[in-house]
Design an enzyme around this catalytic site. Structure first.
Site, PDB file in Angstrom:
ATOM      1  N   ASP A  32       0.651  -1.258  -0.153  1.00  0.00           N
ATOM      2  CA  ASP A  32      -0.026  -0.105   0.131  1.00  0.00           C
ATOM      3  C   ASP A  32       0.660   1.396   0.188  1.00  0.00           C
ATOM      4  O   ASP A  32       2.060   1.094   0.603  1.00  0.00           O
ATOM      5  CB  ASP A  32      -1.132   0.242   0.828  1.00  0.00           C
ATOM      6  CG  ASP A  32      -2.085   0.709   1.152  1.00  0.00           C
ATOM      7  OD1 ASP A  32      -3.071   0.565   0.977  1.00  0.00           O
ATOM      8  OD2 ASP A  32      -1.747   2.158   0.979  1.00  0.00           O
ATOM      9  N   ILE A  33       0.535   2.302  -0.646  1.00  0.00           N
ATOM     10  CA  ILE A  33       1.521   3.546  -0.683  1.00  0.00           C
ATOM     11  C   ILE A  33       1.574   4.195   0.472  1.00  0.00           C
ATOM     12  O   ILE A  33       1.279   5.061   0.589  1.00  0.00           O
ATOM     13  CB  ILE A  33       0.919   4.540  -2.096  1.00  0.00           C
ATOM     14  CG1 ILE A  33       2.109   5.035  -2.587  1.00  0.00           C
ATOM     15  CG2 ILE A  33      -0.717   5.157  -1.535  1.00  0.00           C
ATOM     16  CD1 ILE A  33       2.038   5.669  -4.345  1.00  0.00           C
ATOM     17  N   GLU A  98     -11.922   3.653  -0.987  1.00  0.00           N
ATOM     18  CA  GLU A  98     -11.484   4.512  -1.334  1.00  0.00           C
ATOM     19  C   GLU A  98     -11.995   3.828  -3.440  1.00  0.00           C
ATOM     20  O   GLU A  98     -11.385   4.719  -4.475  1.00  0.00           O
ATOM     21  CB  GLU A  98     -10.916   4.472  -1.398  1.00  0.00           C
ATOM     22  CG  GLU A  98      -9.682   5.909  -2.091  1.00  0.00           C
ATOM     23  CD  GLU A  98      -8.011   5.902  -1.290  1.00  0.00           C
ATOM     24  OE1 GLU A  98      -7.850   5.731  -0.226  1.00  0.00           O
ATOM     25  OE2 GLU A  98      -7.427   6.554  -1.910  1.00  0.00           O
ATOM     26  N   HIS A 103     -10.392  -5.232  -3.402  1.00  0.00           N
ATOM     27  CA  HIS A 103      -9.688  -5.769  -2.777  1.00  0.00           C
ATOM     28  C   HIS A 103      -8.796  -5.888  -1.604  1.00  0.00           C
ATOM     29  O   HIS A 103     -10.250  -5.613  -0.371  1.00  0.00           O
ATOM     30  CB  HIS A 103      -8.608  -4.712  -2.953  1.00  0.00           C
ATOM     31  CG  HIS A 103      -8.684  -3.316  -1.852  1.00  0.00           C
ATOM     32  ND1 HIS A 103      -9.614  -2.464  -3.263  1.00  0.00           N
ATOM     33  CD2 HIS A 103      -8.327  -2.713  -1.444  1.00  0.00           C
ATOM     34  CE1 HIS A 103      -9.173  -1.441  -2.565  1.00  0.00           C
ATOM     35  NE2 HIS A 103      -9.150  -1.475  -1.532  1.00  0.00           N
TER      36      HIS A 103
HETATM   37  P1  5GP Z   1     -10.047   1.536   0.345  1.00  0.00           P
HETATM   38  O1  5GP Z   1     -10.493   2.025   1.320  1.00  0.00           O
HETATM   39  O2  5GP Z   1     -10.147   1.639  -1.338  1.00  0.00           O
HETATM   40  O3  5GP Z   1      -9.869  -0.192   0.873  1.00  0.00           O
HETATM   41  O4  5GP Z   1      -8.661   1.225   0.014  1.00  0.00           O
HETATM   42  C1  5GP Z   1      -7.741   1.619  -1.409  1.00  0.00           C
HETATM   43  C2  5GP Z   1      -6.351   1.390  -0.588  1.00  0.00           C
HETATM   44  O5  5GP Z   1      -5.474   1.924  -1.687  1.00  0.00           O
HETATM   45  C3  5GP Z   1      -5.013   2.693   0.579  1.00  0.00           C
HETATM   46  O6  5GP Z   1      -4.829   2.525   1.415  1.00  0.00           O
HETATM   47  C4  5GP Z   1      -4.740   3.687  -0.309  1.00  0.00           C
HETATM   48  O7  5GP Z   1      -3.209   3.748   0.387  1.00  0.00           O
HETATM   49  C5  5GP Z   1      -4.235   2.563  -1.301  1.00  0.00           C
HETATM   50  N1  5GP Z   1      -3.687   3.184  -2.411  1.00  0.00           N
HETATM   51  C6  5GP Z   1      -4.745   4.000  -3.290  1.00  0.00           C
HETATM   52  N2  5GP Z   1      -3.909   4.902  -4.354  1.00  0.00           N
HETATM   53  C7  5GP Z   1      -2.693   4.335  -4.319  1.00  0.00           C
HETATM   54  C8  5GP Z   1      -1.481   3.668  -5.179  1.00  0.00           C
HETATM   55  O8  5GP Z   1      -1.522   4.091  -6.556  1.00  0.00           O
HETATM   56  N3  5GP Z   1       0.067   2.912  -5.167  1.00  0.00           N
HETATM   57  C9  5GP Z   1      -0.861   2.090  -3.959  1.00  0.00           C
HETATM   58  N4  5GP Z   1       0.500   1.045  -3.824  1.00  0.00           N
HETATM   59  N5  5GP Z   1      -1.877   1.979  -3.392  1.00  0.00           N
HETATM   60  C10 5GP Z   1      -2.706   2.715  -3.562  1.00  0.00           C
END
Ligand code: 5GP
Length: 116
Positions: A32-33, A98, A103
């Site tokens: 994760d970034i 997000e 995932h």
């Molecule tokens: P969600 O809220 O959708 O479950 O989590 C999305 C995750 O994706 C977040 O933890 C965010 O930090 C990660 N994320 C968003 N954009 C990127 C990216 O471009 N690269 C990586 N490696 N992680 C990302």
């Protein structure tokens, strides 16, 4: 409806780079970034599915089983099955999901905060 412009779709097609852990034709795992723990891995089936509900309704049991097998392999790669970890997926408005491609988050590498 699945949005092909989401960030993880672009990571799958290599339009956007990632810190790769494991990839094959069906799944991809990367860091994760914005890590929320010392180890914060994202695990993704490459099928165009938005969330867990979409995944289990759209994909067959072999694909669902395969994804969880790969999660287990990644856990082993980081020894997380021994030290402990947390597996999270977000779905829907209440979760603040997000990125609209299904995932799982794998968190570990340190003592995690309690959920209660
Ligand atoms: P969600 O809220 O959708 O479950 O989590 C999305 C995750 O994706 C977040 O933890 C965010 O930090 C990660 N994320 C968003 N954009 C990127 C990216 O471009 N690269 C990586 N490696 N992680 C990302």
């Amino acid at each position: 409806m699945y949005n092909k412009d989401n960030i993880f779709a672009k990571i799958i097609t290599k339009e956007i780079p990632c810190d790769l852990i494991f990839e094959d034709e069906k799944v991809i795992f990367f860091h994760d970034i914005r890590p929320q723990a010392k180890i914060h891995i994202l695990g993704i089936p490459k099928a165009e599915v938005i969330n867990l509900s979409d995944f289990v309704q759209t994909c067959g049991q072999d694909e669902v089983y395969y994804f969880f097998q790969k999660i287990y392999e990644v856990l082993r790669k980081f020894n997380l099955q021994k030290t402990g970890y947390r597996l999270i997926t977000n779905e829907g408005v209440n979760s603040n999901q997000e990125v609209p491609h299904f995932h799982v988050h794998i968190l570990g590498g340190e003592k995690l905060g309690s959920l209660n």
